[in-house]
Design an enzyme around this catalytic site. Structure first.
Site, PDB file in Angstrom:
ATOM      1  N   GLY A  85       0.802  -1.232   0.000  1.00  0.00           N
ATOM      2  CA  GLY A  85       0.000   0.000   0.000  1.00  0.00           C
ATOM      3  C   GLY A  85       0.827   1.271   0.000  1.00  0.00           C
ATOM      4  O   GLY A  85       0.378   2.316   0.464  1.00  0.00           O
ATOM      5  N   GLY A 120       1.710   2.732  -2.722  1.00  0.00           N
ATOM      6  CA  GLY A 120       1.366   3.527  -3.911  1.00  0.00           C
ATOM      7  C   GLY A 120       2.219   3.219  -5.127  1.00  0.00           C
ATOM      8  O   GLY A 120       2.686   4.130  -5.815  1.00  0.00           O
ATOM      9  N   SER A 121       2.395   1.912  -5.418  1.00  0.00           N
ATOM     10  CA  SER A 121       3.243   1.559  -6.564  1.00  0.00           C
ATOM     11  C   SER A 121       2.631   2.038  -7.889  1.00  0.00           C
ATOM     12  O   SER A 121       3.356   2.436  -8.793  1.00  0.00           O
ATOM     13  CB  SER A 121       3.521   0.058  -6.600  1.00  0.00           C
ATOM     14  OG  SER A 121       2.322  -0.672  -6.683  1.00  0.00           O
ATOM     15  N   SER A 122       1.296   2.051  -7.985  1.00  0.00           N
ATOM     16  CA  SER A 122       0.669   2.459  -9.251  1.00  0.00           C
ATOM     17  C   SER A 122       0.963   3.929  -9.559  1.00  0.00           C
ATOM     18  O   SER A 122       1.309   4.282 -10.690  1.00  0.00           O
ATOM     19  CB  SER A 122      -0.846   2.290  -9.194  1.00  0.00           C
ATOM     20  OG  SER A 122      -1.177   1.023  -8.728  1.00  0.00           O
ATOM     21  N   ALA A 133       3.415   5.776  -8.217  1.00  0.00           N
ATOM     22  CA  ALA A 133       4.863   5.983  -8.382  1.00  0.00           C
ATOM     23  C   ALA A 133       5.311   5.548  -9.775  1.00  0.00           C
ATOM     24  O   ALA A 133       6.088   6.244 -10.447  1.00  0.00           O
ATOM     25  CB  ALA A 133       5.628   5.216  -7.309  1.00  0.00           C
ATOM     26  N   ASP A 142      -1.628  10.364  -3.879  1.00  0.00           N
ATOM     27  CA  ASP A 142      -0.466   9.494  -4.048  1.00  0.00           C
ATOM     28  C   ASP A 142       0.362   9.910  -5.274  1.00  0.00           C
ATOM     29  O   ASP A 142       1.589   9.848  -5.268  1.00  0.00           O
ATOM     30  CB  ASP A 142      -0.894   8.014  -4.144  1.00  0.00           C
ATOM     31  CG  ASP A 142      -2.155   7.806  -4.978  1.00  0.00           C
ATOM     32  OD1 ASP A 142      -2.681   8.795  -5.544  1.00  0.00           O
ATOM     33  OD2 ASP A 142      -2.620   6.664  -5.080  1.00  0.00           O
TER      34      ASP A 142
END
Ligand code: MEV
Length: 314
Positions: free
Chosen positions: A96, A98-100, A102, A143
């Protein structure tokens, strides 16, 4: 048509994030406080010699965001040259952080450098937010903003305000619940409740707004006692919203009993991580308390740098 090929390879990194205060309410245009973490996601962008774009990403989810970013960027700037984008992350997409967002922000920045299309931080935010909404359908964009700008931000839903907040060196203990949260599903669940009982949910959001504003002042003043209390109250309000879990509550309660100034879930709820604010001398006790509650401690520093070109191009 722009087909400049001076730079052959660009490496860009973007940080992950932790929500300090204000999740869910921020989706409805209220403010939140979010901080960038030192765990980063890296993108390498190169011109591709084959006929079509190539994406090397370990996660299908990440590759969808990269694909959409390439497509929006190329359409907007009328570019046809194929590119190869490779992703590498210092954090798992399951925690969680925030890879999407980033991966989206870093890909956009890498493409802008590779094709020499200068983009401001606000332009990167606007385009990346467009990508995230196109894929996820929901989200405030907090994010995306923190992956781009970095540090600690006071953010108003949709990017109406993105202001850096001077943040002291916070001693945060981060505990992973072991469960991956499904953010869009949780955001939609809150929306269903909001539509059914708008005045009740709005009352919660208004209190969250107040505590985010107080939290901003407490952060600037380095008033950790107040900030901790605000975090704990925010957790109670998130419980009332129905997004916490027994495991998260347990980890939060034990952290406070262990001596934290305050603690809360961080993010959408339903799993992912909780955060506890501690003094340096109580840190070990809080770590042990969270571990005893079944949490996995993540090694995280906050207030990290935003998007960064790693191999010398500006
Ligand atoms: C998820 O990490 C935070 C939410 O507020 C969603 C968002 O702001 O996009 C629940």
């Amino acid at each position: 048509m722009r087909e400049l090929k001076k730079k052959n390879k660009v490496i860009v990194s973007a940080p992950g994030k932790l929500m300090l205060l204000g999740e869910h309410a921020v989706v409805y245009g209220y403010p939140c406080l979010v901080t960038a973490v030192n765990n980063r996601l890296f993108i390498t962008a190169e011109f591709e010699t084959g006929d079509s774009d190539k994406i090397t990403a370990p996660q299908v989810k990440e590759s969808n965001f990269v694909k959409e970013t390439i497509s929006i960027f190329k359409r907007k700037y009328k570019i046809t040259s194929p590119v190869h984008i490779e992703t590498r992350s210092e954090f798992s997409h399951t925690v969680g952080f925030g890879s999407s967002s980033a991966v989206t922000v870093a890909t956009l920045k890498a493409l802008s450098v590779l094709f020499e299309v200068p983009l401001s931080k606000k332009e990167i935010f606007d385009l990346s937010y467009q990508v995230v909404l196109a894929i996820q359908g929901v989200g405030s964009g907090f994010d995306v903003a923190v992956a781009d700008y970095g540090k600690t931000l006071y953010f108003i839903g949709g990017g109406k305000e993105i202001s850096p907040v001077l943040c002291p060196k916070l001693s945060l203990v981060v505990g992973y619940s072991g469960v991956k949260a499904d953010t869009p599903t949780l955001v939609r669940k809150v929306k269903v409740d909001y539509d059914k009982n708008t005045s009740k949910i709005n009352k919660i959001f208004l209190e969250i707004e107040t505590l985010v504003k107080k939290g901003k002042v407490a952060l600037i003043r380095n008033d950790l006692i107040t900030l901790g209390k605000l975090m704990s109250r925010n957790h109670t309000l998130l419980k009332e919203l129905g997004v916490s879990t027994d495991k998260l509550d347990h980890m939060v309660d034990r952290a406070v009993e262990g001596g934290a100034f305050g603690a809360k879930l961080s993010g959408a709820g339903g799993g992912d991580c909780m955060i506890a604010l501690t003094s340096v001398d109580k840190r070990d006790l809080v770590v042990k308390a969270i571990e005893k509650a079944g949490g996995q401690i993540m090694d995280v520093q906050v207030n990290a740098e935003g998007i960064k070109i790693e191999n010398g191009f500006n």
